[in-house]
Design an enzyme around this catalytic site. Structure first.
Site, PDB file in Angstrom:
ATOM      1  N   CYS A 109       0.814  -1.231   0.000  1.00 50.58           N
ATOM      2  CA  CYS A 109       0.000   0.000   0.000  1.00 50.58           C
ATOM      3  C   CYS A 109       0.837   1.265   0.000  1.00 50.58           C
ATOM      4  CB  CYS A 109      -0.940   0.008   1.194  1.00 50.58           C
ATOM      5  SG  CYS A 109      -1.964  -1.457   1.290  1.00 50.58           S
ATOM      6  N   HIS A 256      -3.535   6.977   3.185  1.00 47.79           N
ATOM      7  CA  HIS A 256      -3.925   5.677   2.642  1.00 47.79           C
ATOM      8  C   HIS A 256      -5.339   5.324   3.123  1.00 47.79           C
ATOM      9  CE1 HIS A 256      -3.960   1.664   1.281  1.00 47.79           C
ATOM     10  NE2 HIS A 256      -3.711   1.090   2.443  1.00 47.79           N
ATOM     11  N   ASN A 286     -10.110  -0.405   0.069  1.00 42.08           N
ATOM     12  CA  ASN A 286      -8.650  -0.305   0.081  1.00 42.08           C
ATOM     13  C   ASN A 286      -8.102  -0.855  -1.237  1.00 42.08           C
ATOM     14  OD1 ASN A 286      -5.903  -0.656   0.449  1.00 42.08           O
ATOM     15  ND2 ASN A 286      -6.072  -1.636   2.466  1.00 42.08           N
TER      16      ASN A 286
HETATM   17  N1  ACO Z   1     -18.482  -9.176   9.014  1.00 37.33           N
HETATM   18  C1  ACO Z   1     -18.891  -9.479  10.238  1.00 37.33           C
HETATM   19  N2  ACO Z   1     -18.055  -9.814  11.229  1.00 37.33           N
HETATM   20  C2  ACO Z   1     -16.737  -9.841  10.944  1.00 37.33           C
HETATM   21  C3  ACO Z   1     -16.235  -9.533   9.674  1.00 37.33           C
HETATM   22  C4  ACO Z   1     -17.156  -9.195   8.675  1.00 37.33           C
HETATM   23  N3  ACO Z   1     -16.786  -8.871   7.428  1.00 37.33           N
HETATM   24  N4  ACO Z   1     -14.902  -9.637   9.703  1.00 37.33           N
HETATM   25  C5  ACO Z   1     -14.555  -9.973  10.951  1.00 37.33           C
HETATM   26  N5  ACO Z   1     -15.664 -10.113  11.695  1.00 37.33           N
HETATM   27  C6  ACO Z   1     -15.775 -10.487  13.085  1.00 37.33           C
HETATM   28  C7  ACO Z   1     -14.564 -11.195  13.595  1.00 37.33           C
HETATM   29  O1  ACO Z   1     -14.641 -12.570  13.273  1.00 37.33           O
HETATM   30  C8  ACO Z   1     -14.655 -10.937  15.080  1.00 37.33           C
HETATM   31  O2  ACO Z   1     -15.576 -11.857  15.633  1.00 37.33           O
HETATM   32  P1  ACO Z   1     -15.283 -12.578  17.037  1.00 37.33           P
HETATM   33  O3  ACO Z   1     -15.149 -11.464  18.027  1.00 37.33           O
HETATM   34  O4  ACO Z   1     -16.457 -13.444  17.225  1.00 37.33           O
HETATM   35  O5  ACO Z   1     -13.985 -13.302  16.820  1.00 37.33           O
HETATM   36  C9  ACO Z   1     -15.301  -9.558  15.165  1.00 37.33           C
HETATM   37  O6  ACO Z   1     -15.882  -9.304  13.883  1.00 37.33           O
HETATM   38  C10 ACO Z   1     -14.336  -8.450  15.496  1.00 37.33           C
HETATM   39  O7  ACO Z   1     -13.219  -8.554  14.656  1.00 37.33           O
HETATM   40  P2  ACO Z   1     -11.975  -7.609  14.899  1.00 37.33           P
HETATM   41  O8  ACO Z   1     -10.834  -8.139  14.113  1.00 37.33           O
HETATM   42  O9  ACO Z   1     -11.800  -7.397  16.352  1.00 37.33           O
HETATM   43  O10 ACO Z   1     -12.511  -6.234  14.273  1.00 37.33           O
HETATM   44  P3  ACO Z   1     -11.720  -4.898  14.176  1.00 37.33           P
HETATM   45  O11 ACO Z   1     -12.440  -3.852  14.942  1.00 37.33           O
HETATM   46  O12 ACO Z   1     -10.259  -5.040  14.458  1.00 37.33           O
HETATM   47  O13 ACO Z   1     -11.857  -4.552  12.620  1.00 37.33           O
HETATM   48  C11 ACO Z   1     -10.608  -4.668  10.550  1.00 37.33           C
HETATM   49  C12 ACO Z   1     -11.305  -5.449  11.667  1.00 37.33           C
HETATM   50  C13 ACO Z   1     -11.649  -3.852   9.812  1.00 37.33           C
HETATM   51  C14 ACO Z   1      -9.945  -5.644   9.602  1.00 37.33           C
HETATM   52  C15 ACO Z   1      -9.560  -3.719  11.176  1.00 37.33           C
HETATM   53  O14 ACO Z   1      -8.764  -4.459  12.076  1.00 37.33           O
HETATM   54  C16 ACO Z   1      -8.662  -3.074  10.149  1.00 37.33           C
HETATM   55  O15 ACO Z   1      -9.111  -2.289   9.342  1.00 37.33           O
HETATM   56  N6  ACO Z   1      -7.371  -3.337  10.218  1.00 37.33           N
HETATM   57  C17 ACO Z   1      -6.412  -2.680   9.350  1.00 37.33           C
HETATM   58  C18 ACO Z   1      -6.349  -3.367   8.033  1.00 37.33           C
HETATM   59  C19 ACO Z   1      -5.366  -2.621   7.158  1.00 37.33           C
HETATM   60  O16 ACO Z   1      -5.135  -1.453   7.355  1.00 37.33           O
HETATM   61  N7  ACO Z   1      -4.783  -3.271   6.205  1.00 37.33           N
HETATM   62  C20 ACO Z   1      -3.817  -2.553   5.376  1.00 37.33           C
HETATM   63  C21 ACO Z   1      -2.744  -3.436   5.034  1.00 37.33           C
HETATM   64  S1  ACO Z   1      -3.290  -4.491   3.768  1.00 37.33           S
HETATM   65  C22 ACO Z   1      -2.388  -4.080   2.408  1.00 37.33           C
HETATM   66  O17 ACO Z   1      -1.241  -3.842   2.489  1.00 37.33           O
HETATM   67  C23 ACO Z   1      -3.137  -4.109   1.135  1.00 37.33           C
END
Ligand code: ACO
Length: 330
Positions: A109, A256, A286
């Site tokens: 990214c 980003h 993204n």
């Molecule tokens: N729909 C419903 N529930 C979901 C989904 C979904 N799509 N995805 C995950 N969940 C669930 C999980 O299973 C978890 O359930 P559990 O508590 O029963 O285990 C719950 O939702 C909470 O998941 P978390 O991982 O705690 O959610 P979080 O608030 O951290 O959000 C997210 C997740 C959106 C992925 C966030 O962590 C994020 O944006 N991280 C950064 C990602 C990023 O910036 N990537 C860039 C690098 S990638 C690249 O280089 C292209």
């Protein structure tokens, strides 16, 4: 260093809504919007990555009144090239019908800012030694550089994994640049870590002593989230200290587009209004390195990139890579 003369973008036609994804995996529009800010994303159906990159390039060339023959270099950033080799940059050169040095950068990214850094380094190199980047004087049209960030994350996505498939989209952004004073500061970083992995599509070699992994993108979302929130702040502080600037000296923060909550946390930390943090994550998700140049192209279309406008850009991604720059529109 370097000045941008024109901006371009290209997106695939197919729109995928959150409701459509909810028919494929256990998710909902409410969860995706509240956790990420994403409402829709674009995915390639008939388009190749080269198609997207070429379209974005043509727009940037046209908007900067640049003939392909005026180019001295093409730099692409991508983690999704149509081929491992030739590079995407070579594929675009072929479409444009030009024979100039062309190479790809893989910094996930953060790739657009890494590519800008590589282009600026080529300009600096040209002033020190005779290199094959053509031209000599400031403003020489042969010194124009085409920089493209194009990504097709739909092909790296496991469409049965709700943790990742809701996050990404496809798209391409491009700029045409030349030697000039717009870019005032740029830094690239790597914090080696495998919290985001894109496994290669290669088959196993009969000579390898281990299985070459095949598969899709995997990510520890929460750890990447924490990394991003802290690094965006650290990079901004580093830039401001080094340039003797304050947050109020920046007109727009072009960040980003990984998660609206990451952008909001940067904004709230600085206590700045939302209109200083333009976004397109709600429409495109993204798109890895393509996020920043597509956002720049949209800002240009809205007349937001007038002479003197000061931008802080930053991005982070798999690697983990990160990069930031301070750019004053000229
Ligand atoms: N729909 C419903 N529930 C979901 C989904 C979904 N799509 N995805 C995950 N969940 C669930 C999980 O299973 C978890 O359930 P559990 O508590 O029963 O285990 C719950 O939702 C909470 O998941 P978390 O991982 O705690 O959610 P979080 O608030 O951290 O959000 C997210 C997740 C959106 C992925 C966030 O962590 C994020 O944006 N991280 C950064 C990602 C990023 O910036 N990537 C860039 C690098 S990638 C690249 O280089 C292209």
């Amino acid at each position: 260093m370097l000045t941008i003369l024109g901006y371009g973008a290209a997106l695939p036609a197919r729109i995928v809504t959150n409701d459509e994804l909810a028919t494929m995996v256990d998710t909902s529009d409410e969860w995706i919007v509240s956790k990420t800010g994403i409402k829709t994303r674009r995915v390639c159906v008939d388009e190749t990555l080269t198609d997207l990159a070429y379209s974005a390039a043509c727009e940037a060339l046209q908007r900067s009144s640049t003939d392909p023959g005026d180019l001295g270099l093409i730099v692409c950033s991508t983690i999704c090239g149509d081929f491992t080799s030739p590079s995407l940059a070579c594929c675009v050169a072929e479409r444009l019908g030009v024979s100039v040095p062309a190479f790809d950068v893989n910094a996930a990214c953060a790739g657009f800012l890494y590519a800008i850094n590589a282009a600026a380094a080529q300009i600096a190199l040209q002033t020190k030694i005779k290199s094959n980047f053509d031209g000599s004087a400031h403003g020489d049209s042969k010194k124009r550089i085409l920089i493209i960030s194009a990504e097709m994350l739909s092909k790296h996505t496991d469409w049965t994994d709700r943790n990742t498939c809701v996050l990404f989209g496809d798209g391409a952004g491009a700029v045409v640049a030349e030697p000039g004073g717009g870019l005032r500061y740029i830094k690239t970083y790597c914090f080696p870590n495998r919290e985001v992995l894109y496994k290669a599509d290669a088959t196993s070699s009969p000579f390898a002593s281990y299985d070459i992994p095949r598969g899709y993108l995997r990510m520890d979302g929460q750890r990447v989230f924490k990394f991003a929130v802290s690094k965006v702040g650290e990079m901004l502080d580093g830039m401001m200290n080094s340039m003797s600037l304050t947050p109020n000296d920046i007109d727009y923060f072009v960040l980003h587009q990984a998660n609206k909550r990451i952008i909001d946390s940067a904004r709230l930390r600085l206590n700045l209004p939302e209109d200083k943090f333009p976004t397109n994550i709600e429409r495109y998700g993204n798109m890895s390195s393509a996020c920043v140049p597509i956002l720049l192209s949209e800002m240009w279309e809205k007349g937001m990139l007038k002479k003197g406008v000061r931008l802080f850009m930053s991005a982070f991604g798999a690697g983990l890579t990160a990069a930031c720059c301070y750019y004053v529109c000229d």
